[in-house]
Design a protein around this motif. Structure first.
Motif, mmCIF file in Angstrom:
data_model
loop_
_atom_site.group_PDB
_atom_site.id
_atom_site.type_symbol
_atom_site.label_atom_id
_atom_site.label_comp_id
_atom_site.label_asym_id
_atom_site.label_seq_id
_atom_site.Cartn_x
_atom_site.Cartn_y
_atom_site.Cartn_z
ATOM 1 N N PRO B 118 0.852 -1.188 0.000
ATOM 2 C CA PRO B 118 0.000 0.000 0.000
ATOM 3 C C PRO B 118 0.890 1.241 0.000
ATOM 4 O O PRO B 118 1.915 1.268 0.680
ATOM 5 N N ASP B 205 3.494 1.693 13.604
ATOM 6 C CA ASP B 205 3.804 0.374 13.067
ATOM 7 C C ASP B 205 2.633 -0.208 12.288
ATOM 8 O O ASP B 205 2.656 -1.377 11.914
ATOM 9 N N GLU B 206 1.587 0.591 12.093
ATOM 10 C CA GLU B 206 0.486 0.113 11.263
ATOM 11 C C GLU B 206 0.959 0.108 9.808
ATOM 12 O O GLU B 206 1.830 0.869 9.421
ATOM 13 N N ARG B 207 0.317 -0.733 9.015
ATOM 14 C CA ARG B 207 0.693 -0.801 7.589
ATOM 15 C C ARG B 207 -0.102 0.255 6.819
ATOM 16 O O ARG B 207 -0.979 -0.050 6.001
ATOM 17 N N ILE B 208 0.229 1.492 7.140
ATOM 18 C CA ILE B 208 -0.496 2.658 6.646
ATOM 19 C C ILE B 208 0.545 3.678 6.211
ATOM 20 O O ILE B 208 1.419 4.027 6.990
ATOM 21 N N PRO B 231 6.163 -0.853 8.290
ATOM 22 C CA PRO B 231 6.385 -2.301 8.102
ATOM 23 C C PRO B 231 6.822 -2.644 6.675
ATOM 24 O O PRO B 231 7.643 -3.535 6.482
ATOM 25 N N VAL B 235 10.319 -4.360 5.100
ATOM 26 C CA VAL B 235 10.428 -5.446 4.111
ATOM 27 C C VAL B 235 11.395 -5.036 3.001
ATOM 28 O O VAL B 235 12.258 -5.817 2.593
ATOM 29 N N ARG B 238 14.897 -5.327 4.216
ATOM 30 C CA ARG B 238 15.360 -6.723 4.283
ATOM 31 C C ARG B 238 15.628 -7.279 2.881
ATOM 32 O O ARG B 238 16.544 -8.071 2.686
#
Lengths: 475, 475
Positions: B118, B205-208, B231, B235, B238
């Motif tokens: 997103p 830490d929300e995926r927002i 988050p 990714v 990483r």
């Protein structure tokens, strides 16, 4: 009063005698096995493998709903990781899975006060016509309130279910609320509704909608169904409470594609003298599509793989075979576990004990079971071995997760280290299911609890006798 | 050592004399004014108006970025609510605002491990061609790291800025990190990059993803710029850390439309003997588009309107005029406050004291100021009157929010009840800026702090003298 007291005393005496008799029949664990359990528990509390596995799965695979490219990538990942961890008999078992795709969804309040709201189609729901559906909305709390409406009240309308699920530790709040998602769309359709909007079956205050599967009944038209977040559901409630008529427009391009191929991924730590008996450790490899499935069920996958890895390293082979099964497609109809039971039906009795991890990344707070009453003393011993992890002793009405339902029906006993679900429904089935929501310390504690219980399950000196009757109700 | 000690003693003596002299020049508040301040403070702690105003604004208007239909609805709402609350001279002041629309945005990692994430376009960013832009990505921490790369390192690449902002109480973590968003796209473009992806300038830490305005410089091509959540940034990091080449595809249909008309909304509590002097209470009516602007800046709007309402009800008219200004378009270039200063330039000196609330829904934890040193004793008295609210005494380097910059430059003193920003950047500029993030008790405390300070600002028996020099640096 007297009669009642006498009966109570007789009851207590009877329970005492029954337990004493069961204890006689249930042999005790050897010191070596209990020592190994303690070592496993302590080792697990400092082992980072589970977190690394979730990190790897969410970095290299990410989202993996049944039938997707991620689903296939997850199967390859599972096979590779099981081999890397030194499991035996690593293999996949092909499974046909449904392939639903969400497309895009929109929800807008048209009046009294226009607002757009982020929304997700419910899993399995049909789409709308391309131009969407606009209609007056009717707010009801739940299915009971829907059924109590006068005839025709929702005909050609869009039904909004406003009920908010309750936060609980054991997931029972979800169990009570989820019927709206599963059965609400068909219940509304049977009364002539054109579409359904539900308040997400989740506990989060983030503006994030929650998906999950619905189940259409055969005797009602299939109508589109969407979920909105709790904050947006609150806005809808306030718009309704103004007393003005509320019109909404919904649009969804969800649809079913042809069924696809996926696979259960299986690996083992072979047992010794009771190696033909299987202790099965289940988790599921698929995820819902909005998030990357870190807690649902990357955590379960990682817990079970790490438990088997730790037992493989303890220096003493387990008596029974420990089989890790990463099931395909739990979320959308448990295709993987259903296929597993169908294909291995002749061997079902070899599955003498089952564990499942499908409720987040820990910690574990309770030990429940569903064992033959004759083995309850063994569960008590296992509970004592878990002592430093500070669990609560649960009842003998455990059911495991959905992927153990088939084996449970066939009489397989279940041990259930209960994962703490207090925050689980803040992120479950949402875009927010990411590694950031995994607490490494809680995860290690969960691995320690599972490892201890699995090990002692595999070493039990007696027989795990079959259980009888239907599966207990879902909590 | 001795010399230094003597100097310190002399310095202390000098400070003491200077303060004593200032105290002589700064008259004390009357008992009646201090009593009224106490009453206001206590009344504010039980008054629900501010929460109701945010609820109303987010239910009946919702999102309201500059130039949108919501922006117009917000102006009508502001005029209506000011009239309902009994303010005098309620009026709007027309302002031309830019009208950027975000359209849709997509970000996908193509290799090594495909993932969709997103994303949100940065405010003001240009779109991509319809088919998007696919290129190898280069990860850098921040602008310094970008500039340290060898020549040609980002040519025809997409630059990913990985820096994570720090959580602080006073917002300084944002100040340090936001340069990447504002200046990163042009800095990368000047080096030949095709596009930019930033880790959201937020603490959640929300995926927002988090949006906010960028500023293109004139001497570099305008390239698309997107933000991803923390988050997802993890990714990406990483994937980069695997050492494999990372390719990404970005797509955005953001674009500028023709400028639109909006308005500042103004209302007053007229003063008595010093009524020609204005104490201005500023907040902004616009919001970013993803959320509904409950904390940014529905909270500021509600705090200021409630402060004026409470003062209007205290039974004693203020000496100076209290003017609430709900500014148009703070987020996208402070059009409203710029127009306000331009249009009222001749009257700038009548603005003798300024307050701004644009940092969430409270609580207030500190009292800072930027006043002429001669009035510091008055600030000390105001601080004492705030006693039960347990604030910290800040410095005299306050700047207020962005909407006071223009008046600040013209020498207007500022009092700054500092809103606690510890959690502010969890939701600011995201879809998550909703009423659910407002804590009613913290909001009431903030209203109490502002009401006390505004009241005493309006009643000050001396003159609020002008301040000199440029605005202090943003914290």
């Amino acid at each position: 009063m007297r009669t009642s007291k006498t009966l109570t005393l007789l009851g207590t005496l009877f329970t005492f005698l029954a337990c004493a008799s069961a204890a006689e029949k249930s042999p005790s664990y050897s010191k070596a096995d209990l020592n190994a359990a303690g070592k496993l528990r302590e080792r697990a509390l400092v082992d980072e493998s589970a977190y690394q596995l979730i990190s790897s799965l969410t970095t290299e695979v990410g989202t993996r709903p049944a039938g997707s490219a991620g689903d296939k990538a997850a199967v390859s990942w599972g096979l590779r990781e099981m081999q890397r961890l030194g499991f035996a008999n690593v293999r996949s078992m092909q499974v046909t899975v449904p392939h639903w795709v969400r497309g895009e969804a929109e929800l807008a309040v048209v009046s009294p006060w226009p607002q757009s709201m982020p929304t997700l189609a419910l899993g399995g729901s049909v789409g709308t016509p391309a131009e969407g559906i606009e209609a007056e909305a009717v707010m009801v709390k739940d299915l009971e309130a829907l059924k109590a409406l006068p005839a025709g009240a929702v005909k050609d309308r869009i039904v909004f279910f406003s009920n908010r699920m309750e936060r609980t530790r054991d997931g029972s709040g979800y169990g009570r609320a989820v019927t709206i998602r599963v059965a609400g769309p068909s219940a509304a359709a049977a009364l002539g509704a054109l579409g359904v909007v539900i308040r997400s079956i989740g506990t989060s205050d983030e503006r994030i909608a929650h998906t999950g599967a619905l189940r259409y009944s055969a005797d009602a038209p299939r109508i589109p169904a969407l979920a909105v977040s709790n904050p947006d559901a609150d806005v809808l409630v306030r718009q309704f409470e103004s007393g003005k008529s509320v019109r909404v427009r919904i649009r969804s391009s969800s649809r079913d594609l042809a069924p696809a191929t996926s696979a259960n991924v299986i690996g083992e730590i072979p047992g010794t003298d009771r190696g033909s008996e299987i202790v099965i450790l289940g988790a599921h490899l698929d995820s819902w599509d909005p998030g990357v499935g870190a807690i649902d069920d990357g955590a379960g996958v990682a817990i079970m793989m790490t438990v088997a890895k730790l037992i493989n390293e303890v220096g003493q082979k387990p008596r029974r075979t420990i089989r890790v099964v990463l099931f395909a497609n739990e979320e959308f109809g448990t295709s993987g576990s259903t296929a597993y039971v169908d294909l291995l039906r002749g061997e079902a009795d070899r599955h003498v004990l089952g564990f499942e991890a499908d409720f987040g990344a820990g910690p574990v707070w309770r030990l429940s079971s569903r064992v033959n009453p004759a083995q309850l003393p063994a569960v008590d011993q296992i509970f004592r071995a878990l002592g430093p992890l500070k669990l609560v002793r649960g009842d003998n009405e455990a059911r495991g997760g959905a992927d153990l339902d088939g084996l449970g029906k066939l009489g397989m006993p279940i041990l259930e280290p209960g994962l703490d679900g207090t925050s689980y429904f803040d992120v479950h089935h949402t875009v927010n299911d990411t590694l950031a929501k995994v607490d490494p310390a809680s995860l290690r504690q969960a691995v320690a609890a599972f490892a201890t219980a699995v090990w002692l399950g595999a070493q039990y000196p007696g027989n795990w006798e079959r259980v009888e009757g239907p599966n207990p109700p879902r909590r």
